[in-house]
Design an enzyme around this catalytic site. Structure first.
Site, PDB file in Angstrom:
ATOM      1  N   HIS A 179       0.849  -1.193   0.000  1.00 29.81           N
ATOM      2  CA  HIS A 179       0.000   0.000   0.000  1.00 29.81           C
ATOM      3  C   HIS A 179       0.882   1.239   0.000  1.00 29.81           C
ATOM      4  CE1 HIS A 179      -0.275   0.626   4.709  1.00 29.81           C
ATOM      5  NE2 HIS A 179       0.941   0.436   4.313  1.00 29.81           N
ATOM      6  N   CYS A 192       5.811   6.130   4.527  1.00 31.41           N
ATOM      7  CA  CYS A 192       4.654   5.431   3.959  1.00 31.41           C
ATOM      8  C   CYS A 192       4.087   6.144   2.744  1.00 31.41           C
ATOM      9  CB  CYS A 192       3.553   5.266   5.013  1.00 31.41           C
ATOM     10  SG  CYS A 192       4.095   4.273   6.400  1.00 31.41           S
ATOM     11  N   HIS A 195       4.836   0.063  -0.518  1.00 31.00           N
ATOM     12  CA  HIS A 195       5.637  -0.879   0.268  1.00 31.00           C
ATOM     13  C   HIS A 195       4.665  -1.907   0.816  1.00 31.00           C
ATOM     14  CE1 HIS A 195       3.996   1.902   3.193  1.00 31.00           C
ATOM     15  NE2 HIS A 195       4.077   0.907   4.063  1.00 31.00           N
ATOM     16  N   HIS A 216       3.363  -5.287   3.607  1.00 31.82           N
ATOM     17  CA  HIS A 216       3.325  -5.868   4.951  1.00 31.82           C
ATOM     18  C   HIS A 216       2.789  -7.295   4.893  1.00 31.82           C
ATOM     19  CE1 HIS A 216       4.004  -1.993   6.915  1.00 31.82           C
ATOM     20  NE2 HIS A 216       3.075  -1.462   6.146  1.00 31.82           N
ATOM     21  N   ASP A 265      -5.016 -10.481  -0.819  1.00 33.34           N
ATOM     22  CA  ASP A 265      -3.707 -11.141  -0.692  1.00 33.34           C
ATOM     23  C   ASP A 265      -2.876 -10.963  -1.963  1.00 33.34           C
ATOM     24  OD1 ASP A 265      -1.718 -12.658   0.557  1.00 33.34           O
ATOM     25  OD2 ASP A 265      -2.439 -14.506  -0.381  1.00 33.34           O
ATOM     26  N   HIS A 266      -1.622 -10.526  -1.787  1.00 34.36           N
ATOM     27  CA  HIS A 266      -0.685 -10.349  -2.891  1.00 34.36           C
ATOM     28  C   HIS A 266      -1.194  -9.367  -3.938  1.00 34.36           C
ATOM     29  CE1 HIS A 266       1.355 -13.620  -0.922  1.00 34.36           C
ATOM     30  NE2 HIS A 266       2.413 -13.361  -1.666  1.00 34.36           N
ATOM     31  N   GLU A 268      -0.425  -5.104  11.507  1.00 33.46           N
ATOM     32  CA  GLU A 268       0.260  -4.671  10.295  1.00 33.46           C
ATOM     33  C   GLU A 268       1.712  -5.132  10.349  1.00 33.46           C
ATOM     34  OE1 GLU A 268      -0.495  -0.733   7.987  1.00 33.46           O
ATOM     35  OE2 GLU A 268       1.151  -0.371   9.362  1.00 33.46           O
TER      36      GLU A 268
END
Lengths: 140, 140
Positions: A15, A34, A40, A42, A80-81, A124
């Site tokens: 994100h 951020c 980047h 998590h 996801d991903h 996170e």
């Protein structure tokens, strides 16, 4: 007796925290690293808590196979991903902070038909975690 | 009010089977957990006591005493046992995490609450790190 079932799920996503209405300097000042324009990622841990009566014929609040399938369908398949900002329409005009991810996920999971959603948690990183139980809890 | 939590671990086997269901129904509802030979887990139990510290000792409840209660009431009954067949409190029930947590609550509540100092606040039972159940008394 109140019984609450907790189940933890994982998804990995990238994100970027960025408000398009703000200047680059303002974004950098508020969001720091951020705000990096390339994003980047998590490894998120989503903790779902549901409550309700325990069915004596199964010993369960809800069948985990049903819960797992619902979470997969409602959240993980889409989250996801992926790059949350660009690939999840819910974040088209909503900054994907962990707080906002919690709200989006909570609103989706309220539709679970087999038990009542009690709260959700989102880690996170190992150091940052968030919990959301809807707005009505503040009035309880 | 101060909340004190003690953690203990026990290892036990179980299986999920409802004799009122057909073999197909048992497999459909309980999946792998219906294996007639059973399977096991390392359970982690967290017991939380709520109370005001005694001004003479500074303690809500003497941890040695709580340790003894947990050993006698829970570990002696459940550690290294086949829960379906060896724990009378679970006889005839499906020993899901929900059911075991409720049985633990019922075993501990009278042992702790009768002392007049500290009340059982929460029983949290982990079947795995990703699946756990909270059991709380009425009105908590």
């Amino acid at each position: 007796m109140k019984v609450i079932l907790h189940r933890r799920y994982r998804f990995s996503a990238s994100h970027r925290l960025h408000q398009p209405g703000w200047s680059p300097e303002e974004n950098r000042r508020v969001y720091g690293k951020c705000a990096n324009e390339h994003g980047h990622g998590h490894n998120y841990v989503l903790e779902v808590a549901v409550t309700g009566p325990v069915d004596p014929s199964t010993g369960m609040i809800t069948n985990l196979a049903d819960l797992d399938a619902f979470i997969e369908r409602s959240v993980l398949a889409e989250f996801d991903h992926v790059y949350l900002n660009e690939q999840v329409p819910a974040f088209d005009s909503l900054v994907p902070t962990a707080e906002n991810i919690c709200r989006v996920v909570y609103d989706r999971l309220r539709a679970y038909p087999h038990a009542r959603l009690a709260s959700i948690g989102l880690e996170e990183t190992g150091a940052n975690s968030f919990e959301y139980a809807g707005e009505s809890r503040e009035n309880e | 009010m101060v909340y004190l939590t003690r953690k203990v671990e026990f290892s036990a086997s179980h299986l999920y089977h409802n004799p009122d269901f057909s073999p197909e129904e048992n497999r459909r509802v309980f999946g792998k957990c219906n294996n007639p030979h059973g399977h096991g887990h390392n359970y982690v139990l967290e017991v939380t006591i709520a109370g005001e510290p005694d001004p003479r000792t500074g303690m809500v409840l003497d941890l040695k005493e709580l340790k003894g209660i947990l050993e006698r009431e829970i570990l002696d009954r459940m550690d290294h046992r086949f829960l379906n067949y060896e724990v009378p409190e679970l006889a005839g029930k499906i020993p899901t995490t929900e059911t075991i947590a409720m049985a633990i609550w019922q075993l501990l509540e009278p042992r702790i609450n009768h002392r007049g100092q500290g009340r059982l606040h929460r029983v949290r039972l982990y079947e795995t790190p990703d699946l756990f159940v909270d059991c709380m008394g009425n009105g908590q």
